[in-house]
Scaffold this active site. Structure first.
Site, mmCIF file in Angstrom:
data_model
loop_
_atom_site.group_PDB
_atom_site.id
_atom_site.type_symbol
_atom_site.label_atom_id
_atom_site.label_comp_id
_atom_site.label_asym_id
_atom_site.label_seq_id
_atom_site.Cartn_x
_atom_site.Cartn_y
_atom_site.Cartn_z
ATOM 1 N N LYS A 22 4.746 11.292 -24.110
ATOM 2 C CA LYS A 22 4.152 10.414 -23.084
ATOM 3 C C LYS A 22 2.627 10.498 -23.066
ATOM 4 O O LYS A 22 1.974 9.482 -22.812
ATOM 5 C CB LYS A 22 4.778 10.613 -21.709
ATOM 6 C CG LYS A 22 4.517 11.923 -21.040
ATOM 7 C CD LYS A 22 5.229 11.956 -19.705
ATOM 8 C CE LYS A 22 5.412 13.371 -19.205
ATOM 9 N NZ LYS A 22 4.270 14.268 -19.292
ATOM 10 N N ARG B 200 5.696 14.020 -10.073
ATOM 11 C CA ARG B 200 6.718 14.851 -10.693
ATOM 12 C C ARG B 200 7.768 15.317 -9.689
ATOM 13 O O ARG B 200 8.716 15.995 -10.079
ATOM 14 C CB ARG B 200 6.060 16.088 -11.291
ATOM 15 C CG ARG B 200 5.883 16.041 -12.807
ATOM 16 C CD ARG B 200 5.161 17.310 -13.172
ATOM 17 N NE ARG B 200 5.293 17.721 -14.524
ATOM 18 C CZ ARG B 200 4.390 17.500 -15.467
ATOM 19 N NH1 ARG B 200 3.339 16.769 -15.219
ATOM 20 N NH2 ARG B 200 4.555 18.004 -16.677
ATOM 21 N N ARG C 231 3.821 21.145 -31.887
ATOM 22 C CA ARG C 231 2.716 20.405 -31.278
ATOM 23 C C ARG C 231 1.437 21.243 -31.263
ATOM 24 O O ARG C 231 1.455 22.417 -30.947
ATOM 25 C CB ARG C 231 3.092 20.021 -29.843
ATOM 26 C CG ARG C 231 1.931 19.383 -29.096
ATOM 27 C CD ARG C 231 2.389 18.593 -27.936
ATOM 28 N NE ARG C 231 2.762 19.417 -26.799
ATOM 29 C CZ ARG C 231 3.149 18.900 -25.639
ATOM 30 N NH1 ARG C 231 3.236 17.597 -25.497
ATOM 31 N NH2 ARG C 231 3.479 19.690 -24.644
ATOM 32 N N ARG D 171 -0.718 24.853 -26.922
ATOM 33 C CA ARG D 171 -0.874 25.095 -25.484
ATOM 34 C C ARG D 171 -0.163 26.377 -25.090
ATOM 35 O O ARG D 171 0.901 26.669 -25.603
ATOM 36 C CB ARG D 171 -0.267 23.910 -24.700
ATOM 37 C CG ARG D 171 -1.170 22.725 -24.651
ATOM 38 C CD ARG D 171 -0.474 21.512 -24.088
ATOM 39 N NE ARG D 171 0.369 21.777 -22.924
ATOM 40 C CZ ARG D 171 0.916 20.807 -22.194
ATOM 41 N NH1 ARG D 171 0.688 19.545 -22.499
ATOM 42 N NH2 ARG D 171 1.681 21.093 -21.168
ATOM 43 N N ARG E 183 10.123 24.327 -18.110
ATOM 44 C CA ARG E 183 9.569 22.992 -17.858
ATOM 45 C C ARG E 183 10.655 21.931 -17.936
ATOM 46 O O ARG E 183 10.672 20.980 -17.156
ATOM 47 C CB ARG E 183 8.459 22.695 -18.873
ATOM 48 C CG ARG E 183 7.179 23.459 -18.559
ATOM 49 C CD ARG E 183 6.285 23.613 -19.760
ATOM 50 N NE ARG E 183 5.726 22.368 -20.218
ATOM 51 C CZ ARG E 183 5.241 22.177 -21.445
ATOM 52 N NH1 ARG E 183 5.263 23.152 -22.327
ATOM 53 N NH2 ARG E 183 4.748 21.011 -21.769
HETATM 54 P P1 AMP Z 1 1.719 18.337 -18.627
HETATM 55 O O1 AMP Z 1 0.490 18.429 -19.448
HETATM 56 O O2 AMP Z 1 1.862 17.006 -17.941
HETATM 57 O O3 AMP Z 1 2.967 18.737 -19.385
HETATM 58 O O4 AMP Z 1 1.553 19.404 -17.420
HETATM 59 C C1 AMP Z 1 1.423 20.776 -17.707
HETATM 60 C C2 AMP Z 1 1.714 21.603 -16.465
HETATM 61 O O5 AMP Z 1 0.789 21.264 -15.429
HETATM 62 C C3 AMP Z 1 3.085 21.400 -15.848
HETATM 63 O O6 AMP Z 1 4.092 22.167 -16.490
HETATM 64 C C4 AMP Z 1 2.822 21.858 -14.394
HETATM 65 O O7 AMP Z 1 2.749 23.268 -14.311
HETATM 66 C C5 AMP Z 1 1.427 21.322 -14.151
HETATM 67 N N1 AMP Z 1 1.463 19.943 -13.594
HETATM 68 C C6 AMP Z 1 0.947 18.804 -14.160
HETATM 69 N N2 AMP Z 1 1.160 17.738 -13.380
HETATM 70 C C7 AMP Z 1 1.829 18.189 -12.287
HETATM 71 C C8 AMP Z 1 2.356 17.577 -11.120
HETATM 72 N N3 AMP Z 1 2.244 16.245 -10.918
HETATM 73 N N4 AMP Z 1 2.986 18.364 -10.206
HETATM 74 C C9 AMP Z 1 3.110 19.694 -10.385
HETATM 75 N N5 AMP Z 1 2.655 20.331 -11.461
HETATM 76 C C10 AMP Z 1 2.017 19.611 -12.423
#
Ligand code: AMP
Length: 216
Positions: A13, A88, A130, A163, A174
């Site tokens: 995404k 989320r 990744r 990451r 996750r």
């Molecule tokens: P992502 O890069 O979108 O996979 O986000 C990485 C991490 O950031 C997630 O596993 C959460 O710990 C945190 N995170 C990002 N967006 C949110 C959100 N909208 N609500 C809660 N945690 C978030």
């Protein structure tokens, strides 16, 4: 274009959201990227979010709503946005309706939601290969979309990194958070007839074509 992108971690995404943002000339707003920037900058927010993110759990709704409220109030987001990684949780989705309504004066009107469908087993393989650029955020996949020079960003020459939350334990957590907390968000938008589902398995260009078709 006001678009919310929903998809499990590693579903592509981020990559697709960046492309769509360029195509529709609206900002790509990734809450994950914003948190990673806060960590890199050593801010209070970054210090609070770092251990939670590393474990694979979700950061609190209150913190996230504060960040997104501020970001969507900026002038570049008034014409539209691609939201990647937000909302989320159901609480975030309900509050977003209010925030968007506040910005445009017409509730969640014009909001579109796209869900990328990728099975869990494909996710684990994708995430383990990744890598991303710590400076510009470009995303690579060592098998299907590798950089021209091993572990070096094509755009700015920085050394690519994995990451910290792309390890197996955090990925499992996750995925669990996605199923338990984020899938109800897809159902929420489905019940309002705003949701489009797109098959996220296949080459990046092919998935992008499917997305464009579903939005046209
Ligand atoms: P992502 O890069 O979108 O996979 O986000 C990485 C991490 O950031 C997630 O596993 C959460 O710990 C945190 N995170 C990002 N967006 C949110 C959100 N909208 N609500 C809660 N945690 C978030």
């Amino acid at each position: 274009m006001k678009l919310i992108f929903i998809g499990p971690p590693g579903s592509g995404k981020g990559t697709q959201a960046k492309r769509l943002a360029a195509r529709y000339a609206v900002p790509h707003i990734s809450t994950g990227d914003m948190l990673r920037e806060a960590i890199a900058d050593g801010t209070d927010l970054g210090r609070q979010a770092a251990p939670i993110m590393a474990s694979g759990a979700l950061v609190s709704d209150d913190l996230m709503l504060g960040i997104i409220d501020e970001r969507l109030a900026k002038s570049d987001a008034q014409r539209g946005f691609i939201l990647d990684g937000f909302p989320r949780t159901l609480v975030q989705a309900e509050k977003l309706d209010t925030i968007v309504g506040k910005a445009s004066g017409n509730g969640s009107e014009g909001l579109r939601v796209l869900q990328l469908l990728v099975p869990d087993d494909a996710i684990v393989e994708r995430i383990s290969l990744r890598r991303s650029c710590p400076t510009c955020g470009a995303i690579y996949h060592l098998a299907s979309a590798p950089p021209a020079v091993d572990m070096v960003c094509d755009r700015d020459g920085a050394e690519l990194i994995a990451r910290p939350d792309d390890n197996e334990t955090a990925v499992r957590k996750r995925l669990e958070a996605f199923h338990r907390q984020t899938l109800p968000v897809a159902t929420y938008y489905k019940s309002q007839n705003l949701l489009r589902e797109v098959d996220g398995v296949g080459p990046v260009d092919q998935v992008f074509e499917r997305i464009e078709k579903s939005l046209s």
